[in-house]
Design a protein around this motif. Structure first.
Motif, mmCIF file in Angstrom:
data_model
loop_
_atom_site.group_PDB
_atom_site.id
_atom_site.type_symbol
_atom_site.label_atom_id
_atom_site.label_comp_id
_atom_site.label_asym_id
_atom_site.label_seq_id
_atom_site.Cartn_x
_atom_site.Cartn_y
_atom_site.Cartn_z
ATOM 1 N N ALA A 234 44.236 33.705 49.965
ATOM 2 C CA ALA A 234 44.122 34.718 48.916
ATOM 3 C C ALA A 234 42.787 35.451 49.062
ATOM 4 N N PRO A 235 42.828 36.757 48.861
ATOM 5 C CA PRO A 235 43.995 37.594 48.599
ATOM 6 C C PRO A 235 44.842 37.781 49.867
ATOM 7 N N ALA A 236 46.165 37.705 49.714
ATOM 8 C CA ALA A 236 47.070 37.681 50.857
ATOM 9 C C ALA A 236 47.060 38.990 51.640
ATOM 10 N N VAL A 237 47.006 40.107 50.933
ATOM 11 C CA VAL A 237 47.043 41.399 51.620
ATOM 12 C C VAL A 237 45.821 41.561 52.513
ATOM 13 N N ARG A 238 44.638 41.204 51.984
ATOM 14 C CA ARG A 238 43.410 41.313 52.778
ATOM 15 C C ARG A 238 43.461 40.357 53.966
ATOM 16 N N THR A 240 46.063 39.296 55.545
ATOM 17 C CA THR A 240 47.010 39.816 56.540
ATOM 18 C C THR A 240 46.356 40.868 57.412
ATOM 19 N N GLU A 254 53.198 39.341 55.890
ATOM 20 C CA GLU A 254 53.388 38.473 54.727
ATOM 21 C C GLU A 254 54.763 37.825 54.810
ATOM 22 N N VAL A 286 37.807 35.335 52.222
ATOM 23 C CA VAL A 286 39.193 34.943 51.929
ATOM 24 C C VAL A 286 39.242 33.430 51.728
#
Length: 312
Positions: A234-238, A240, A254, A286
């Motif tokens: 987390a955060p997952a978007v960052r 990725t 994701e 992260v």
């Protein structure tokens, strides 16, 4: 006695200009469950029909239980039980009566195996009901009971779990394993990849009439060089975006509440590559919760092989 229950070399079957099977080299060890795996129309039923003498090959050779075919077919088939596509029965007769009809064409001992066969496939309580009242799954189980009447060394089962509910599929899996534990061989022709992986010791993958891979389930699932890891962060978007930019990562997306990262072909093969990715994530703020390597399934391998062939 040969160690192989089934052996084919260069086996082929053509229907006019169309090749249903082409140059099939197959080795099925005795005392194992062997999956013949392919999509519908890949040639699975054609192979079953060739082995049972229901069709004639246009090329190649076959051996069944140590007997050359077609010359030794009578001796071989005496110890073979088989289901080809959906098993057929006399609908106005009971399950037991259908087995009595079949036993009459076998050796005298076959009649004495009827009750045990019905009980083994879970039809003991419905043995005296007429077959026209059976579900498709019950007819499949009656077909397996019919196979058992010859005390088979080899069972050849073509799509045997069609019509079975999840509980019935689990019972079938246990039945196959119990047959193998007795020293019998089971050839399971199926398009259900997950079921073959859970039931069989070895398998051959057939596509467009050709065997594209053959080996133990472990060998087949380990054939790909692709290495994938799942990361929960987390955060997952960052996370990725960071992973996708790493030189050792080919692709990061994701997936199922986390991130699935496919490593580049030239990435190091030791744990250092994972350590470097985690270090990169942590340095960027992260929080990493979990890291797991992804074990490729038989389905992954099958789809990879057949897609590659289609795009070639």
């Amino acid at each position: 006695m040969t160690s192989l229950a089934i052996e084919t070399h260069g086996l082929g079957k053509r229907f006019g200009a169309r090749a249903a099977l082409e140059s099939i080299d197959l080795e099925v060890p005795r005392g194992t469950a062997f999956g013949f795996l392919g999509r519908n129309g890949a040639g699975k039923t054609t192979l079953v029909r060739l082995l049972l003498g229901l069709a004639t090959p246009t090329s190649g050779t076959m051996r069944l239980l140590g007997h050359d075919l077609p010359g030794g077919r009578a001796q071989a088939l005496a110890r073979v039980g088989a289901i080809v596509e959906e098993p057929r029965f006399h609908p106005h007769l009971t399950g037991r009566e259908n087995l009595l009809v079949h036993a009459a064409a076998r050796e005298p001992a076959a009649r004495g195996r009827i009750d045990a066969a019905l009980k083994r496939v879970g039809l003991g309580a419905r043995a005296d009901d007429v077959v026209k009242g059976y579900s498709l799954g019950m007819r499949q189980r009656l077909g397996i009971a019919r196979c058992l009447l010859c005390d088979p060394e080899l069972l050849i089962l073509d799509e045997p779990v069609n019509g079975l509910d999840p509980a019935g599929i689990l019972e079938f899996r246990h039945l196959v394993r119990s047959l193998v534990d007795e020293g019998r061989t089971v050839l399971l022709s199926s398009h259900l990849l997950d079921e073959v992986e859970k039931t069989c010791d070895s398998a051959a993958i057939v596509d467009q009439g050709r065997v594209v891979a053959q080996g133990t389930i472990e060998q087949l699932t380990a054939m790909s060089d692709e290495r994938t890891i799942d990361i929960v962060a987390a955060p997952a978007v960052r996370a990725t975006h960071i992973l996708a930019a790493a030189p050792t990562v080919h692709r990061a997306v994701e997936h199922d509440g986390g991130i699935r990262a496919t490593l580049a072909p030239d990435a190091p093969r030791d744990a250092d590559v994972v350590t470097s990715l985690l270090t990169r994530l942590i340095a960027e703020g992260v929080a990493v919760e979990r890291v797991n390597p992804v074990k490729r399934s038989l389905e992954d391998q099958f789809l990879s092989m057949t897609t590659r062939l289609e795009n070639a």
